[in-house]
Design a protein around this motif. Structure first.
Motif, PDB file in Angstrom:
ATOM      1  N   SER A 207       0.811  -1.218   0.000  1.00 14.19           N
ATOM      2  CA  SER A 207       0.000   0.000   0.000  1.00 14.19           C
ATOM      3  C   SER A 207       0.848   1.273   0.000  1.00 14.19           C
ATOM      4  N   ALA A 245      -3.906   1.155   6.535  1.00 19.69           N
ATOM      5  CA  ALA A 245      -3.758  -0.259   6.193  1.00 19.69           C
ATOM      6  C   ALA A 245      -3.436  -1.089   7.426  1.00 19.69           C
ATOM      7  N   THR A 248      -6.570  -1.574   9.546  1.00 18.52           N
ATOM      8  CA  THR A 248      -7.492  -2.492   8.872  1.00 18.52           C
ATOM      9  C   THR A 248      -7.038  -3.936   9.014  1.00 18.52           C
ATOM     10  N   SER A 320      -7.017   1.308   1.724  1.00 24.94           N
ATOM     11  CA  SER A 320      -7.363   0.507   2.898  1.00 24.94           C
ATOM     12  C   SER A 320      -8.804   0.024   2.858  1.00 24.94           C
ATOM     13  N   VAL A 324      -6.656  -3.417   0.367  1.00 23.43           N
ATOM     14  CA  VAL A 324      -6.243  -4.195   1.538  1.00 23.43           C
ATOM     15  C   VAL A 324      -7.227  -5.325   1.845  1.00 23.43           C
TER      16      VAL A 324
END
Length: 381
Positions: A207, A245, A248, A320, A324
């Motif tokens: 990411s 990220a 999450t 995210s 993700v």
């Protein structure tokens, strides 16, 4: 002017103004104000007379019989002294020539600047980039061409580079790369220690460059360039790009530890922190909002920096919410409470105080050593 500047200007994206120092050779018309006033003339009359009688007209050739002759026009005087014989105006039937009110000579333009180096006279030649050309490409092209140009110059003329703005651009690029690597390594180490999953580490590491790339694309759409300010904004944002990220992934891992199915864990974990992550991202973006209210030079400098940070943060949040969870669906695995031989899982479970952390006796008891001391009573190895 005639050798160095004409060669360096061939570099793509290179713009070179006139050099500083020295005297530029040119034909000078020295006016005599007293004579002009006495004959009722203005300086503009002399200028118009010189321009009208000093023309560069296209010539050609004429074929007469078996010969072809070059045609030469006398629209321009062959010598500088001939300029003095130009008629300016006829007053009462008597022509007034340039020599009556001025003197034309082969001289130099009035010198307005002097360049000195180590106490001696020198000439400064400034090399600029034109338009959206890359500073790195222009500097590299000039440096490659300098040895070729120097070989054609007299030995007494020495070329010495004085300043190189590409050093700061390269330093900014290296700073962004260094910050990205440090953020990826530290975040990866944190995920490995607390979650014990290299898959989660890989998802978060992906990411970071994607967020930076998205910010660069947005800056390009707004016709911004990659410069020290935008690179500084990206370097500033790299440290906080991994937050969305990381949160999450951690929340998804928590639901998986509770035994939830993979799809349910991803949907619930991502949805649970959607609003808090959005609020935290917007709070960071709002900090840079006052920069858009600046004006003048400050706005020209700091608005690209703010845009780089804001675009990177928004891209991180969007990734995210989309990338993700998608990668988590395909890469993460269901959690198992059985004993594992994975040293990362052993360390993570021992850190959490799980009695099933240790592996069979064939494994060294590093996890238990970190958890409660060397071979403590909590050690089940």
């Amino acid at each position: 002017m005639n050798f160095i500047r004409t060669r360096l200007i061939t570099v793509p994206g290179c713009a070179i103004p006139y050099p500083y120092g020295g005297k530029q050779r040119q034909v000078m018309v020295d006016l005599n104000p007293t004579e002009l006033q006495a004959k009722g003339l203005a300086p503009l009359d002399v200028v118009n007379a010189v321009n009208a009688q000093n023309l560069i007209l296209p010539a050609g050739s004429s074929k007469i019989g078996q010969f072809e002759y070059d045609v030469d026009l006398n629209a321009s005087p062959p010598t500088v002294e001939a300029f003095n014989n130009f008629p300016v105006k006829v007053v009462n039937g008597a022509p007034i020539y340039v020599r009556d009110v001025a003197h034309v000579r082969d001289g130099y333009a009035p010198q307005t600047n002097i360049v000195r180096q180590d106490g001696g006279r020198a000439v400064l030649l400034t090399v600029l980039k034109a338009g959206n050309a890359s500073t790195l490409a222009v500097v590299e092209g000039v440096r490659k061409l300098l040895p070729v140009v120097a070989a054609t110059l007299p030995p007494s003329l020495k070329i010495q580079p004085l300043g190189d703005q590409s050093i700061f651009v390269r330093a900014s690029i290296n700073g962004v790369i260094r910050e990205a690597v440090m953020a990826a390594c530290l975040t990866g180490f944190m995920i490995l220690v607390f979650l014990g999953s290299w898959r989660s580490t890989l998802i978060i590491a992906v990411s970071i460059p994607l967020s930076i790339l998205t910010s660069v694309m947005a800056l390009s759409f707004l016709h911004e360039t990659i410069n020290i300010m935008t690179l500084g904004g990206l370097a500033l944002a790299v440290g906080i790009l991994v937050d969305d990220a990381t949160v999450t992934i951690e929340n998804i891992e928590r639901f998986l530890e509770e035994g939830r199915p993979m799809r349910e864990a991803i949907l619930e974990g991502a949805a649970q922190i959607a609003v808090p992550a959005l609020v935290s991202t917007l709070c960071i973006c709002i900090v840079f909002l006052p920069m858009f209210l600046l004006g003048g030079v400050a706005r020209y400098l700091f608005v690209p920096l703010a845009e780089a940070v804001v675009f990177a943060m928004l891209a991180s949040y969007v990734l995210s919410r989309t990338l993700v969870p998608t990668l988590a669906m395909y890469m993460l695995r269901m959690k198992s409470k059985e004993r594992s031989r994975n040293p990362l899982v052993i360390l993570q479970r021992a850190f959490d105080g799980d009695s099933t952390a240790c592996a069979p006796p064939t494994w060294p008891c590093l996890a238990c050593w970190f958890a409660g001391g060397r071979f403590s009573r909590r050690c089940f190895c």
